[in-house]
Design an enzyme around this catalytic site. Structure first.
Site, mmCIF file in Angstrom:
data_model
loop_
_atom_site.group_PDB
_atom_site.id
_atom_site.type_symbol
_atom_site.label_atom_id
_atom_site.label_comp_id
_atom_site.label_asym_id
_atom_site.label_seq_id
_atom_site.Cartn_x
_atom_site.Cartn_y
_atom_site.Cartn_z
ATOM 1 N N LYS A 113 0.737 -1.096 -0.077
ATOM 2 C CA LYS A 113 0.078 -0.070 -0.097
ATOM 3 C C LYS A 113 0.851 1.359 -0.052
ATOM 4 O O LYS A 113 0.418 2.252 -0.595
ATOM 5 C CB LYS A 113 -1.094 -0.020 1.158
ATOM 6 C CG LYS A 113 -2.050 -1.043 1.251
ATOM 7 C CD LYS A 113 -3.261 -0.540 -0.009
ATOM 8 C CE LYS A 113 -4.226 -1.563 -0.147
ATOM 9 N NZ LYS A 113 -3.967 -2.853 -0.896
ATOM 10 N N LYS A 195 -4.176 -13.173 -10.604
ATOM 11 C CA LYS A 195 -5.389 -13.403 -10.199
ATOM 12 C C LYS A 195 -6.421 -12.442 -10.460
ATOM 13 O O LYS A 195 -6.153 -11.439 -10.659
ATOM 14 C CB LYS A 195 -5.412 -13.925 -8.627
ATOM 15 C CG LYS A 195 -5.201 -12.657 -7.636
ATOM 16 C CD LYS A 195 -5.344 -13.436 -6.279
ATOM 17 C CE LYS A 195 -5.789 -12.198 -5.364
ATOM 18 N NZ LYS A 195 -6.250 -12.703 -3.748
ATOM 19 N N LYS A 198 -10.301 -6.726 -8.280
ATOM 20 C CA LYS A 198 -11.078 -5.620 -8.352
ATOM 21 C C LYS A 198 -10.719 -4.492 -9.141
ATOM 22 O O LYS A 198 -11.385 -3.997 -9.517
ATOM 23 C CB LYS A 198 -11.678 -5.287 -6.788
ATOM 24 C CG LYS A 198 -12.347 -6.189 -6.111
ATOM 25 C CD LYS A 198 -12.746 -5.654 -4.773
ATOM 26 C CE LYS A 198 -13.792 -6.822 -4.267
ATOM 27 N NZ LYS A 198 -14.235 -6.362 -2.942
#
Ligand code: TRP
Length: 331
Positions: A113, A195, A198
């Site tokens: 992050k 993968k 979102k």
């Protein structure tokens, strides 16, 4: 015999996709009878990366609707919103007193992050795993169904629980990452890379909210491969993913036919993707339609929210009593 507790959380950011559905939600639905289940929409967690809250209510309502449409039953599990349970915030504070800056800074998700949002490295981002620990420990849950990327957070939760128990006396069972059923299903992006997530290109992700034509189009455009030159060849990741999806939504015979075509080097990927598109539409459209209907039924949604809140707070306040007593924070 008392059922073991299961707890998991899902952030109300973005749209639910097939990776979430087959990787997590469908298992949650299957666990409802066997375990004492708590499923939490973690809106506080989403604020660490999504400070703009204008979409929050819609996102939370849509997510709840999609969870209900997928088969979570509010009479069988405790389905609730994190911010409805202030007890979590209190426990979060106590746990913060035994979480160390050094270990928080070393967490893999935190380091990611920091790279992704260098201008918003806020304190809640640093203590994200402590809030997650509070989510889990507030119900004294032991089984935490999570994907690989969350295992470190569960490990940290065990450490915090263990430290608490040593310092103040045994209150928490030590939770563990939990895998329901035999194999973990991983859905990868339709372009074959990484993968399904979102945040990536929407064309490579199938969302529960996609309409039938979007489902068909995305699958027709999905990456495949050249037809193998040798029998029983190894499948590329992209082709394997198409077969995985097919095994989840098409009949066994259909999947076996394409397997055999692949193994005999006569596979027609166009035909396979067309078939998969139709079967996927048949699988997904009832879920989408139920979700839309639930999302419009505000009275039902508020009833579910209230019921979840009451059940979650009842369990949470029992734990907090034990915590305060153990700590001596009771006058
Ligand atoms: N951090 C989790 C994620 O990003 C979501 C989450 C929050 C969670 N609290 C939790 C998962 C408690 C399991 C248990 O996916």
């Amino acid at each position: 015999m008392q059922k073991e507790k299961v707890l998991s959380g899902i952030r109300p950011t973005g749209f639910v996709h097939l990776g979430n559905y087959f990787g997590a939600i469908r298992n949650w639905v299957n666990m409802q009878d066997e375990y004492d289940c708590y499923f939490c929409v973690v809106d506080w967690h989403s604020l660490t990366t999504h400070p703009d809250t204008r979409e929050l209510q819609t996102s939370v309502h849509r997510l709840l609707s999609e969870l209900l449409a997928s088969g979570l039953d509010p009479d069988k599990c405790v389905l609730y919103i994190q911010s409805d349970v202030p007890e979590i915030a209190e426990l979060y504070f106590y746990l913060n007193t035994m979480a160390y800056k050094g270990e928080l800074e070393k967490t893999a998700t935190f380091k990611d992050k920091v790279r992704q949002q260098p201008n918003n490295v806020n304190a809640a981002l640093l203590t994200y795993p402590v809030l997650q620990a509070a989510d889990i420990l507030i119900h004294r849950a032991v089984n935490v169904p999570v994907g690989k990327d969350q295992e470190q957070h569960v490990e940290m939760t065990r450490n915090f629980a263990d430290r608490f128990n040593h310092r103040y006396g045994d209150v928490f069972p030590l939770p563990k990452a939990f895998n329901y059923g035999s194999k973990l299903i991983k859905i990868i992006s339709l372009d074959g890379g990484g993968k399904m997530s979102k945040s990536e290109n929407q064309m490579n992700t199938l969302y529960l909210a996609d309409d039938n034509d979007q489902i068909r189009t995305k699958l027709m455009k999905a990456k495949s491969d050249i037809v193998p030159a040798e029998k029983n060849a190894q499948k590329s990741e992209a082709v394997q993913n198409l077969f995985t999806l097919m095994s989840l939504v098409s009949g066994k015979e259909v999947t076996e036919k394409f397997e055999s075509d692949f193994n005999n080097c006569i596979i027609r990927y166009g035909d396979m993707k067309k078939q998969l598109g139709e079967d996927m539409v048949r699988f997904m459209s009832p879920i989408r339609e139920r979700a839309v209907a639930i999302q419009q039924d505000k009275a039902y949604l508020s009833k579910v929210i209230k019921q979840g809140k009451e059940k979650a707070r009842a369990s949470a306040s029992e734990t907090l009593l034990l915590v305060r007593k153990a700590m001596g924070v009771n006058y």
